[in-house]
Structures are given as structure tokens and as C-alpha cells.
Design an enzyme around this catalytic site. Structure first.
Site, PDB file in Angstrom:
ATOM      1  N   ASP A 141       1.124 -24.813 -15.649  1.00  0.00           N
ATOM      2  CA  ASP A 141       2.304 -24.557 -16.578  1.00  0.00           C
ATOM      3  C   ASP A 141       3.131 -25.799 -17.048  1.00  0.00           C
ATOM      4  O   ASP A 141       3.210 -26.943 -16.348  1.00  0.00           O
ATOM      5  CB  ASP A 141       3.157 -24.067 -15.504  1.00  0.00           C
ATOM      6  CG  ASP A 141       4.486 -23.178 -16.348  1.00  0.00           C
ATOM      7  OD1 ASP A 141       4.453 -23.283 -17.841  1.00  0.00           O
ATOM      8  OD2 ASP A 141       5.193 -23.007 -15.898  1.00  0.00           O
ATOM      9  N   HIS A 210       0.035 -14.572 -23.803  1.00  0.00           N
ATOM     10  CA  HIS A 210       1.583 -15.413 -23.623  1.00  0.00           C
ATOM     11  C   HIS A 210       1.522 -16.449 -24.674  1.00  0.00           C
ATOM     12  O   HIS A 210       2.537 -16.659 -25.372  1.00  0.00           O
ATOM     13  CB  HIS A 210       1.533 -16.114 -22.278  1.00  0.00           C
ATOM     14  CG  HIS A 210       2.744 -16.587 -21.988  1.00  0.00           C
ATOM     15  ND1 HIS A 210       3.880 -16.103 -22.243  1.00  0.00           N
ATOM     16  CD2 HIS A 210       2.947 -17.977 -21.453  1.00  0.00           C
ATOM     17  CE1 HIS A 210       4.763 -16.937 -22.048  1.00  0.00           C
ATOM     18  NE2 HIS A 210       4.368 -18.068 -21.642  1.00  0.00           N
TER      19      HIS A 210
HETATM   20  C1  HEM Z   1       3.116 -21.963 -22.317  1.00  0.00           C
HETATM   21  C2  HEM Z   1       3.098 -19.526 -17.865  1.00  0.00           C
HETATM   22  C3  HEM Z   1       7.450 -17.519 -19.299  1.00  0.00           C
HETATM   23  C4  HEM Z   1       7.555 -20.081 -23.146  1.00  0.00           C
HETATM   24  C5  HEM Z   1       2.646 -21.349 -21.098  1.00  0.00           C
HETATM   25  C6  HEM Z   1       1.293 -21.577 -20.341  1.00  0.00           C
HETATM   26  C7  HEM Z   1       1.570 -21.083 -19.136  1.00  0.00           C
HETATM   27  C8  HEM Z   1       2.778 -20.226 -19.404  1.00  0.00           C
HETATM   28  C9  HEM Z   1       0.433 -20.855 -18.139  1.00  0.00           C
HETATM   29  C10 HEM Z   1       0.504 -22.451 -20.699  1.00  0.00           C
HETATM   30  C11 HEM Z   1       0.508 -23.967 -20.578  1.00  0.00           C
HETATM   31  C12 HEM Z   1       1.642 -24.378 -21.124  1.00  0.00           C
HETATM   32  O1  HEM Z   1       1.678 -25.056 -22.440  1.00  0.00           O
HETATM   33  O2  HEM Z   1       2.624 -24.701 -20.414  1.00  0.00           O
HETATM   34  C13 HEM Z   1       4.228 -18.745 -18.219  1.00  0.00           C
HETATM   35  C14 HEM Z   1       4.671 -17.772 -16.786  1.00  0.00           C
HETATM   36  C15 HEM Z   1       5.728 -17.249 -17.401  1.00  0.00           C
HETATM   37  C16 HEM Z   1       6.218 -17.766 -18.631  1.00  0.00           C
HETATM   38  C17 HEM Z   1       3.765 -17.507 -15.641  1.00  0.00           C
HETATM   39  C18 HEM Z   1       6.746 -16.252 -16.729  1.00  0.00           C
HETATM   40  C19 HEM Z   1       6.301 -15.642 -15.375  1.00  0.00           C
HETATM   41  C20 HEM Z   1       7.854 -17.974 -20.353  1.00  0.00           C
HETATM   42  C21 HEM Z   1       9.022 -17.666 -21.228  1.00  0.00           C
HETATM   43  C22 HEM Z   1       9.181 -18.344 -22.506  1.00  0.00           C
HETATM   44  C23 HEM Z   1       7.943 -19.200 -22.236  1.00  0.00           C
HETATM   45  C24 HEM Z   1      10.063 -16.583 -20.765  1.00  0.00           C
HETATM   46  C25 HEM Z   1      10.268 -18.499 -23.386  1.00  0.00           C
HETATM   47  C26 HEM Z   1      11.437 -18.218 -23.206  1.00  0.00           C
HETATM   48  C27 HEM Z   1       6.362 -21.059 -23.484  1.00  0.00           C
HETATM   49  C28 HEM Z   1       6.080 -22.115 -24.268  1.00  0.00           C
HETATM   50  C29 HEM Z   1       4.517 -22.224 -23.826  1.00  0.00           C
HETATM   51  C30 HEM Z   1       4.339 -21.601 -22.668  1.00  0.00           C
HETATM   52  C31 HEM Z   1       6.883 -22.326 -25.596  1.00  0.00           C
HETATM   53  C32 HEM Z   1       3.733 -23.409 -24.852  1.00  0.00           C
HETATM   54  C33 HEM Z   1       3.107 -22.629 -25.968  1.00  0.00           C
HETATM   55  C34 HEM Z   1       2.316 -23.594 -26.780  1.00  0.00           C
HETATM   56  O3  HEM Z   1       2.860 -24.238 -27.552  1.00  0.00           O
HETATM   57  O4  HEM Z   1       0.962 -23.528 -26.742  1.00  0.00           O
HETATM   58  N1  HEM Z   1       3.464 -20.644 -20.153  1.00  0.00           N
HETATM   59  N2  HEM Z   1       5.111 -18.546 -18.993  1.00  0.00           N
HETATM   60  N3  HEM Z   1       7.210 -18.929 -21.227  1.00  0.00           N
HETATM   61  N4  HEM Z   1       5.451 -20.767 -22.327  1.00  0.00           N
HETATM   62 FE1  HEM Z   1       5.351 -19.675 -20.743  1.00  0.00          FE
END
Ligand code: HEM
Length: 294
Positions: A141, A210
């Protein structure tokens, strides 16, 4: 800016959320908290300690009038049925992070002591950085989180009266790891949109993954946010991710949420089949200068 916003890769964090019962005590409590935090930062200079004090819409308007933080509003529920995000808007957030859980605990005690006559605490979550910066789903993450000087660019308001302030969103998620672990790694990767071992973006990112939901462009530019989330909980009981993000624009955070919860094109984030949000709130974290001058 407040010291808790831009820190990178801290080992542990504490998230306190509270409702205000006596707004007239807040300014003084905030000043006392900053003074005690500064002492602990000096005493434990190896800890990379920082903290943020942020306010919900109701209290921020009472403290400063209507002009500051024009985008700030209460978080309202999104989505439908079991694919929804509940709103639990509180008035005050204290976010503590450092490389030392023991030092964080002392800062939280300090926050409790100085704020307790002004507020009623509603939620206290202790987060930890898991192996290789992975969420409890096993995926790394933070890969696409802004780095170095980009962090301030994305996380902090650049100019004007609110300069160095930041909009904040908190959302506690409860994972269903039993259900998640029944998926093959390939299927999990389709849900996230990245590979599991090394977090490489898939060649064909599914629209309902996601990453497919939150990697949004507006007028050709990516909507960036600064995430500081941490895993929390117990092995045998409740556990998940305490999601927290900072941004110069509340708009960016909101667009990602709307997209995840089906409010843009009817498509929802497939992650919602395996983890559920149980809280959600927006805040504004003023600059340190503004916080001290309340
Ligand atoms: C990307 C997990 C909730 C916004 C990611 C990634 C994972 C992840 C594994 C891919 C690696 C990374 O770029 O960090 C989760 C989990 C969540 C969650 C387990 C909830 C249980 C959220 C929420 C938001 C969010 C609520 C926004 C309000 C983002 C963004 C990225 C991302 C902006 C990067 C996307 C990109 O530009 O490739 N998240 N996330 N995430 N997440 Fe989440």
C-alpha cells in the site's frame, strides 16, 4: 505545516477522533498540545515524531468563520446497501505518527489530558506498519503515493490564507480476510489492479479494480492525494485498514470516493466485496501558525 502530514513510512500511528463539547476550550488545548508535542519531539529526536490536529466543518466554522477552508463540509454517506460508506463525522481528529509506538502512546496521553475537558473521544485506533508496507490483504500500500517534494505539493494548500493547511479524510475499514484468502492470487490482483509480490500495475487494469476506480484523470491530469493509512486491529478479532489521506483539494479525495462507491458511472470498487468501511469523516488541518493563533 503541522508535523504529522508529510512524514514518510512511519512504523506506527495513533488516530483519535472526538466530538467537541466546549468549543471555547479548543484553542488553548491545541496550543498546549503543540507545546507538549514539541517537547516530546526534542526528547525523542530519533523517533521521526509528528502529529496533526484537524477540525470538522461545524467546529472549524465556529472557530474561524466561513472564509477559511471553503471546500470543507461534513462527510455524507455514499453508495447503496452493502456497498456503502457510512458517515460518522466527528469534530476533532488527532493523528500521531512516528517510528516508535511507545512515543506515540505518550503523545496520545498528552492529547487526552489537554483535550479531555473540551471533547468526548469517540474512536481510538492504533495502527502499525506491516511487513514490506503491505496492507493486511497482502498488497503493498502506497506505491503510487507522492514522494519527496511532491508530498507537499499534493498534500498542502500552496497559497492564500489557508496556505500550509490540508484537507483530511479518515475512514476505518474492516477486512474480511477469510473471504479474501479464498481468492487465487490472480483474482486478488484483478481486484486491486496491481501484482501482489511487487505492486506492478496490470497491463489491463480492470475498470472495477481498486486502481481502476481511484486512478482518475481530470483535464489530462491525475487527481493525486497523499495517503498515510495503516493496518490496525487484532488477529483473532476485528482488523483492517485505517485509511487517512491529506490533500490540498478535498475535491480529489471526494472524486475517488464517488468513483469507488458507484456514484460516477454506477460501477463500484471490487474491494468492497472483501472489506467494509465503518466510519468516515472530513477534516481541515490548519497550518501550525494558524493552529497556534486560534
Ligand atoms: C492504491 C489498498 C482505500 C485511494 C492502492 C493500492 C492498494 C490499495 C493495495 C495499490 C498500491 C498503491 O499505489 O498504493 C487500499 C485498501 C483500501 C483502500 C486495502 C481500503 C480498505 C482507498 C480509498 C481511497 C484510495 C478509500 C481514496 C479515497 C488510492 C489511490 C491509489 C490507491 C489514489 C493510487 C492509485 C494509482 O494512482 O495507481 N490502494 N486502498 N484507497 N488507493 Fe487505495
Amino acid at each position: 505545516a503541522q508535523s504529522g502530514i508529510l512524514l514518510e513510512s512511519c512504523k506506527a500511528g495513533i488516530f483519535l477522533e472526538a466530538n467537541v463539547v466546549d468549543v471555547s476550550l479548543l484553542a488553548n488545548a491545541s496550543r498546549q498540545f503543540i507545546a507538549q508535542l514539541t517537547e516530546l519531539q526534542t526528547q525523542y529526536s530519533d523517533a521521526h515524531l509528528g502529529a496533526t490536529v484537524a477540525f470538522g466543518d461545524r467546529v472549524w466554522k465556529q472557530l474561524t468563520g466561513a472564509d477559511s477552508a471553503p471546500e470543507l463540509k461534513p462527510f455524507t454517506a455514499l453508495g447503496k446497501g452493502n456497498l456503502s460508506a457510512p458517515a460518522t463525522q466527528y469534530d476533532l481528529l488527532i493523528h500521531i505518527q512516528s517510528n516508535r509506538p511507545d512515543v506515540n502512546f505518550s503523545v496520545a496521553q498528552s492529547a487526552f489530558n489537554v483535550f479531555q475537558s473540551a471533547v468526548k473521544f469517540q474512536q481510538e485506533i492504533h495502527g502499525f506498519r506491516w511487513i514490506e508496507e503491505r496492507d493486511l490483504t497482502g498488497f503493498i500500500d502506497g506505491t503510487e503515493n507522492p514522494k519527496d517534494e511532491q508530498r507537499a505539493k499534493v498534500g498542502l494548500i500552496a497559497t492564500g490564507d489557508d496556505a500550509d493547511g490540508s484537507y483530511v479524510f479518515t475512514q476505518r475499514w474492516v477486512h474480511q480476510l477469510d473471504k479474501w484468502s479464498k481468492l487465487s492470487v490472480a483474482k486478488q490482483e484483478d481486484v486491486i489492479g496491481r501484482t501482489k509480490p511487487d505492486s506492478v500495475e496490470l497491463d489491463d487494469v480492470p475498470a472495477t479494480s481498486h486502481v481502476g476506480r481511484v486512478d482518475i484523470k481530470e483535464n489530462g491530469e491525475g487527481l493525486k492525494i497523499l495517503r498515510q493509512s495503516l493496518p490496525y486491529g487484532t488477529v483473532t478479532g476485528e482488523h483492517g485498514l485505517f485509511f487517512i489521506s491529506y490533500c490540498a483539494k478535498l475535491h480529489n479525495i471526494e472524486q475517488q470516493l464517488l468513483s469507488m462507491f458507484g456514484e460516477v458511472d454506477g460501477k463500484t470498487d471490487r474491494l468492497l466485496g472483501f472489506t467494509k468501511p465503518v466510519t468516515g469523516a472530513y477534516y481541515f488541518a490548519p497550518s501550525l501558525e494558524k493552529l497556534k493563533a486560534l
